[in-house]
Design a protein around this motif. Sequence first.
Motif, PDB file in Angstrom:
ATOM      1  N   LEU A  36      -2.455   5.153  -3.580  1.00 54.31           N
ATOM      2  CA  LEU A  36      -3.625   5.982  -3.295  1.00 54.31           C
ATOM      3  C   LEU A  36      -3.219   7.422  -3.046  1.00 54.31           C
ATOM      4  N   ASP A  37      -3.998   8.356  -3.563  1.00 54.38           N
ATOM      5  CA  ASP A  37      -3.897   9.737  -3.104  1.00 54.38           C
ATOM      6  C   ASP A  37      -4.394   9.778  -1.659  1.00 54.38           C
ATOM      7  N   TYR A  38      -3.981  10.806  -0.910  1.00 50.48           N
ATOM      8  CA  TYR A  38      -4.366  10.831   0.496  1.00 50.48           C
ATOM      9  C   TYR A  38      -5.875  10.920   0.685  1.00 50.48           C
ATOM     10  N   ASP A  39      -6.586  11.463  -0.321  1.00 50.31           N
ATOM     11  CA  ASP A  39      -8.031  11.612  -0.184  1.00 50.31           C
ATOM     12  C   ASP A  39      -8.805  10.426  -0.758  1.00 50.31           C
ATOM     13  N   ALA A  40      -8.102   9.331  -1.058  1.00 51.80           N
ATOM     14  CA  ALA A  40      -8.739   8.079  -1.464  1.00 51.80           C
ATOM     15  C   ALA A  40      -8.620   7.092  -0.307  1.00 51.80           C
ATOM     16  N   MET A  41      -9.747   6.516   0.116  1.00 51.29           N
ATOM     17  CA  MET A  41      -9.753   5.710   1.331  1.00 51.29           C
ATOM     18  C   MET A  41     -10.670   4.503   1.181  1.00 51.29           C
ATOM     19  N   PHE A  42     -10.421   3.489   2.010  1.00 49.37           N
ATOM     20  CA  PHE A  42     -11.251   2.288   2.035  1.00 49.37           C
ATOM     21  C   PHE A  42     -12.348   2.451   3.090  1.00 49.37           C
ATOM     22  N   PRO A  43     -13.601   2.581   2.694  1.00 52.32           N
ATOM     23  CA  PRO A  43     -14.668   2.784   3.681  1.00 52.32           C
ATOM     24  C   PRO A  43     -14.955   1.543   4.516  1.00 52.32           C
ATOM     25  N   SER A  44     -14.568   0.373   4.014  1.00 50.65           N
ATOM     26  CA  SER A  44     -14.736  -0.882   4.756  1.00 50.65           C
ATOM     27  C   SER A  44     -13.354  -1.512   4.930  1.00 50.65           C
ATOM     28  N   ILE A  95       0.876  -1.171   0.000  1.00 51.09           N
ATOM     29  CA  ILE A  95       0.000   0.000   0.000  1.00 51.09           C
ATOM     30  C   ILE A  95       0.914   1.223   0.000  1.00 51.09           C
ATOM     31  N   LEU A  96       0.794   2.066  -1.004  1.00 51.35           N
ATOM     32  CA  LEU A  96       1.782   3.116  -1.254  1.00 51.35           C
ATOM     33  C   LEU A  96       1.192   4.517  -1.198  1.00 51.35           C
ATOM     34  N   ASP A  97       1.877   5.385  -0.451  1.00 51.51           N
ATOM     35  CA  ASP A  97       1.627   6.826  -0.480  1.00 51.51           C
ATOM     36  C   ASP A  97       2.868   7.518  -1.020  1.00 51.51           C
ATOM     37  N   VAL A  98       2.670   8.491  -1.888  1.00 51.44           N
ATOM     38  CA  VAL A  98       3.767   9.292  -2.443  1.00 51.44           C
ATOM     39  C   VAL A  98       3.396  10.757  -2.291  1.00 51.44           C
ATOM     40  N   PHE A 128      -6.466   6.222  -7.351  1.00 48.06           N
ATOM     41  CA  PHE A 128      -6.442   4.845  -6.851  1.00 48.06           C
ATOM     42  C   PHE A 128      -5.982   3.953  -7.989  1.00 48.06           C
ATOM     43  N   ILE A 129      -4.817   3.357  -7.810  1.00 47.31           N
ATOM     44  CA  ILE A 129      -4.211   2.535  -8.855  1.00 47.31           C
ATOM     45  C   ILE A 129      -3.840   1.176  -8.278  1.00 47.31           C
ATOM     46  N   ILE A 130      -4.281   0.122  -8.948  1.00 42.08           N
ATOM     47  CA  ILE A 130      -3.789  -1.224  -8.660  1.00 42.08           C
ATOM     48  C   ILE A 130      -2.859  -1.607  -9.792  1.00 42.08           C
ATOM     49  N   ALA A 131      -1.612  -1.899  -9.468  1.00 41.92           N
ATOM     50  CA  ALA A 131      -0.622  -2.259 -10.494  1.00 41.92           C
ATOM     51  C   ALA A 131       0.019  -3.586 -10.119  1.00 41.92           C
ATOM     52  N   GLN A 132       0.190  -4.447 -11.127  1.00 41.73           N
ATOM     53  CA  GLN A 132       0.806  -5.755 -10.913  1.00 41.73           C
ATOM     54  C   GLN A 132       2.183  -5.791 -11.562  1.00 41.73           C
ATOM     55  N   ALA A 133       3.135  -6.383 -10.855  1.00 44.16           N
ATOM     56  CA  ALA A 133       4.513  -6.419 -11.316  1.00 44.16           C
ATOM     57  C   ALA A 133       4.649  -7.251 -12.589  1.00 44.16           C
ATOM     58  N   GLY A 134       5.619  -6.865 -13.408  1.00 46.30           N
ATOM     59  CA  GLY A 134       5.903  -7.596 -14.633  1.00 46.30           C
ATOM     60  C   GLY A 134       6.655  -6.707 -15.610  1.00 46.30           C
ATOM     61  N   MET A 158      -2.338  -5.457 -16.058  1.00 44.58           N
ATOM     62  CA  MET A 158      -1.173  -4.701 -15.601  1.00 44.58           C
ATOM     63  C   MET A 158      -1.563  -3.603 -14.637  1.00 44.58           C
ATOM     64  N   VAL A 159      -2.666  -2.938 -14.931  1.00 39.46           N
ATOM     65  CA  VAL A 159      -3.069  -1.800 -14.116  1.00 39.46           C
ATOM     66  C   VAL A 159      -4.585  -1.669 -14.144  1.00 39.46           C
ATOM     67  N   ALA A 160      -5.148  -1.259 -13.000  1.00 37.42           N
ATOM     68  CA  ALA A 160      -6.591  -1.061 -12.898  1.00 37.42           C
ATOM     69  C   ALA A 160      -6.857   0.282 -12.245  1.00 37.42           C
TER      70      ALA A 160
END
Length: 398
Positions: free
Chosen positions: A198-206, A118-121, A250-256, A225-227
């Motif tokens: 995730l940007d800081y203003d993107a969050m998991f409500p559950s 889980i990454l913050d930049v 909000f980015i899901i990225a898979q290695a490859g 590769m990316v969603a």
Amino acid sequence: MTALPSFPQSWRRLVLLLPVVIVTIALITGYFNESFRPRLPKVSFSDPANSSPFHSECKSDNQTSHLESLPGIIQALWAPLVFPITGPTFTTLDGTEKHLPPADQLIHTQTFGKRICILDVDTRPLENPGSVFASELPTWDNLRPPSAGFLSHYLYALIHGYTYKFVRAPKYADRAPHWTKIIFTRELLKEFDIVVMLDYDAMFPSPELPIEWLLNYWKIDKEVMVAMAEDPDADNNKDLRGNLNLNTGFIIAQAGENTQRLFKDWAECPEETRYKGCAEWKDKIFHEQTGFSSYVRYDFLDGYSIDTHPQYIRKLPCMEANGIPLKKDAGCGGQFVRHYWGDKGATKNEFKEGVMDALTPLLLKSAFGDTNIVRDMREKTLKGAQVLDSPNAAPTEE
């Protein structure tokens, strides 16, 4: 002792009392403490045979040791709440039932654990009062909205045993800071199987819902590769071809290797080595989001397009992975991921609500479902200062 009777009586008493005096003084001064005091058993919180987080070494003079045990304690606390990766039905906070595919079609049945990052930049100093790098630890009262967002991401990682990384990024000399998350997502993909940025203003409500469940729900297999989620349906959210942007909060990225190539081309988009016209978005809103939506997704991996090869780039519904409940009528209710782009200050309340929504039922069950805590006296009868078993029961003795 044969010479003792020849001494005066006072001297004989002194000789007899001298050993008692010496031992008494020694005990008072502590000289014989280790020899004469009974040895108490040493209390230790370390149990090599038990990996429970509650058995970590407790050192009162070392605060770091306590903090090191916090991840395990958090994970143990939330364990009863974590939703199974293969749970067939999940109900979102707005009451919508979400269903996984049949069991034989599930992609993931085991947790990735630390292989998910889980990454913050962020390029800001974040050192003002209430910020995560302030000289004094923030209190809840002065906690700033970005801090709440970052903390929620960290807590989410702890709950599920994922890795959490925060990159204090340098700024590009020639473009907006938003572009930094692209290059550092790519860098972290060299270390982890999956990076969720995730940007800081993107969050998991559950927070109890794991990434693996979402991967199953969105059918994100190894080819993806990316969603990213689509933006709300509005003219100002459309790319140069008139299609809705994919939101990069909000980015899901898979290695490859292919993913590395895609993110490299994306990071270099403003340099126009591949994408002519992309330099316009160095500092112009929506920056890297327009770079991806208007250029990269239509030409990646040497000619592949999201239209011809949709299996590589997954578009997520805005209702599920973007927006907030107030935007539900616009099709972006934030059921799985909420993005407060319209009200960034609300992240603090979202953090609080996310934690308390999950913990409140657990606390209620622990306290008010325990017969050792709750005494049900409703069948009793009260009479004056007496509690009677029944109207016909004998008075209780005081």
